[in-house]
Design a protein around this motif. Structure first.
Motif, PDB file in Angstrom:
ATOM      1  N   VAL A  13      16.433  -8.352   9.377  1.00  0.00           N
ATOM      2  CA  VAL A  13      15.937  -9.253   8.345  1.00  0.00           C
ATOM      3  C   VAL A  13      16.486  -8.737   7.015  1.00  0.00           C
ATOM      4  N   ARG A  14      17.159  -9.593   6.270  1.00  0.00           N
ATOM      5  CA  ARG A  14      17.749  -9.199   4.987  1.00  0.00           C
ATOM      6  C   ARG A  14      16.731  -9.387   3.869  1.00  0.00           C
ATOM      7  N   ILE A  15      16.502  -8.326   3.111  1.00  0.00           N
ATOM      8  CA  ILE A  15      15.564  -8.354   1.994  1.00  0.00           C
ATOM      9  C   ILE A  15      16.361  -8.290   0.699  1.00  0.00           C
ATOM     10  N   GLN A  16      16.070  -9.237  -0.206  1.00  0.00           N
ATOM     11  CA  GLN A  16      16.703  -9.272  -1.522  1.00  0.00           C
ATOM     12  C   GLN A  16      15.653  -9.616  -2.568  1.00  0.00           C
ATOM     13  N   VAL A  17      15.962  -9.276  -3.808  1.00  0.00           N
ATOM     14  CA  VAL A  17      15.134  -9.669  -4.938  1.00  0.00           C
ATOM     15  C   VAL A  17      15.872 -10.803  -5.632  1.00  0.00           C
ATOM     16  N   ASP A  18      15.160 -11.855  -6.004  1.00  0.00           N
ATOM     17  CA  ASP A  18      15.790 -12.999  -6.675  1.00  0.00           C
ATOM     18  C   ASP A  18      16.660 -12.544  -7.844  1.00  0.00           C
ATOM     19  N   GLY A  19      17.871 -13.092  -7.920  1.00  0.00           N
ATOM     20  CA  GLY A  19      18.786 -12.785  -9.008  1.00  0.00           C
ATOM     21  C   GLY A  19      19.554 -11.485  -8.838  1.00  0.00           C
ATOM     22  N   ASP A  20      19.416 -10.826  -7.695  1.00  0.00           N
ATOM     23  CA  ASP A  20      20.074  -9.542  -7.443  1.00  0.00           C
ATOM     24  C   ASP A  20      20.930  -9.694  -6.185  1.00  0.00           C
ATOM     25  N   GLU A  21      22.205  -9.329  -6.283  1.00  0.00           N
ATOM     26  CA  GLU A  21      23.103  -9.453  -5.134  1.00  0.00           C
ATOM     27  C   GLU A  21      22.884  -8.365  -4.086  1.00  0.00           C
ATOM     28  N   ARG A  22      22.255  -7.276  -4.475  1.00  0.00           N
ATOM     29  CA  ARG A  22      22.028  -6.178  -3.524  1.00  0.00           C
ATOM     30  C   ARG A  22      21.063  -6.622  -2.426  1.00  0.00           C
ATOM     31  N   TRP A  23      21.186  -5.992  -1.269  1.00  0.00           N
ATOM     32  CA  TRP A  23      20.280  -6.290  -0.173  1.00  0.00           C
ATOM     33  C   TRP A  23      20.063  -5.043   0.669  1.00  0.00           C
ATOM     34  N   ILE A  72      14.856   0.643   8.148  1.00  0.00           N
ATOM     35  CA  ILE A  72      16.052   0.207   7.416  1.00  0.00           C
ATOM     36  C   ILE A  72      17.285   0.398   8.293  1.00  0.00           C
ATOM     37  N   THR A  73      18.089  -0.654   8.391  1.00  0.00           N
ATOM     38  CA  THR A  73      19.264  -0.616   9.274  1.00  0.00           C
ATOM     39  C   THR A  73      20.592  -0.732   8.534  1.00  0.00           C
ATOM     40  N   GLY A  74      20.554  -1.064   7.258  1.00  0.00           N
ATOM     41  CA  GLY A  74      21.797  -1.198   6.502  1.00  0.00           C
ATOM     42  C   GLY A  74      21.509  -1.645   5.084  1.00  0.00           C
ATOM     43  N   TRP A  75      22.544  -1.604   4.218  1.00  0.00           N
ATOM     44  CA  TRP A  75      22.366  -2.043   2.843  1.00  0.00           C
ATOM     45  C   TRP A  75      23.680  -2.320   2.151  1.00  0.00           C
ATOM     46  N   SER A  76      23.580  -2.950   0.986  1.00  0.00           N
ATOM     47  CA  SER A  76      24.718  -3.127   0.082  1.00  0.00           C
ATOM     48  C   SER A  76      24.286  -2.558  -1.261  1.00  0.00           C
ATOM     49  N   PRO A  97      11.926   4.730  -6.080  1.00  0.00           N
ATOM     50  CA  PRO A  97      10.700   4.017  -5.728  1.00  0.00           C
ATOM     51  C   PRO A  97      10.295   2.952  -6.757  1.00  0.00           C
ATOM     52  N   ASP A  98      10.865   3.020  -7.971  1.00  0.00           N
ATOM     53  CA  ASP A  98      10.549   2.033  -9.002  1.00  0.00           C
ATOM     54  C   ASP A  98      11.531   0.860  -9.039  1.00  0.00           C
ATOM     55  N   ASP A  99      12.566   0.917  -8.206  1.00  0.00           N
ATOM     56  CA  ASP A  99      13.534  -0.177  -8.106  1.00  0.00           C
ATOM     57  C   ASP A  99      12.836  -1.357  -7.428  1.00  0.00           C
TER      58      ASP A  99
END
Length: 125
Positions: A13-23, A72-76, A97-99
């Motif tokens: 499952v890919r988790i992102q924050v709105d407006g952020d390209e990182r996942w 966690i299985t991966g990230w960008s 932890p504050d990100d």
């Protein structure tokens, strides 16, 4: 009615924050082996006078860290210079932890894997 699988899904499952390209990708749910390994980080069981019981529940930080490491299985993600940082379980403990992305991932993982401990067949009463 469809057939129910006896296995947890493995499609991340890919988790992102709105407006952020990182996942950050996570497992949808921990399986039996991961769950039992996780419980081992939280509880310490010892025999006292021939009876087995839980004597320590003071490892919550280790529990949450292990939960993230198992989930966690991966990230960008990138470093401070914008260079891509390859996924490594060893780096999970270094996430800020504050990100907002780290906060969202932690919340999602905790919600998908509640702390409720079910009695495992063969486990001491």
């Amino acid at each position: 009615m469809g057939t129910r699988s006896s296995f947890v899904a493995r499609t991340p499952v890919r988790i992102q924050v709105d407006g952020d390209e990182r996942w950050i990708d996570i497992k949808p749910k921990l399986g039996q082996g991961d769950r039992l390994a996780l419980i081992d980080t939280l509880l310490e069981m010892k025999a006292i006078e021939g009876k087995v019981g839980v004597i320590s529940i003071a490892k919550y930080g280790a529990f949450v860290n292990a939960l993230l490491e198992l989930s966690i299985t991966g990230w960008s993600l990138t470093d401070g210079d914008g260079a891509a940082v390859p996924f490594s379980v060893a780096l999970i403990a270094d996430l800020d932890p504050d990100d907002p992305l780290t906060e969202k991932v932690t919340q999602e993982v905790v919600e998908r894997n509640p702390l409720g401990v079910k009695k495992t067949p063969g486990a001491p009463a």
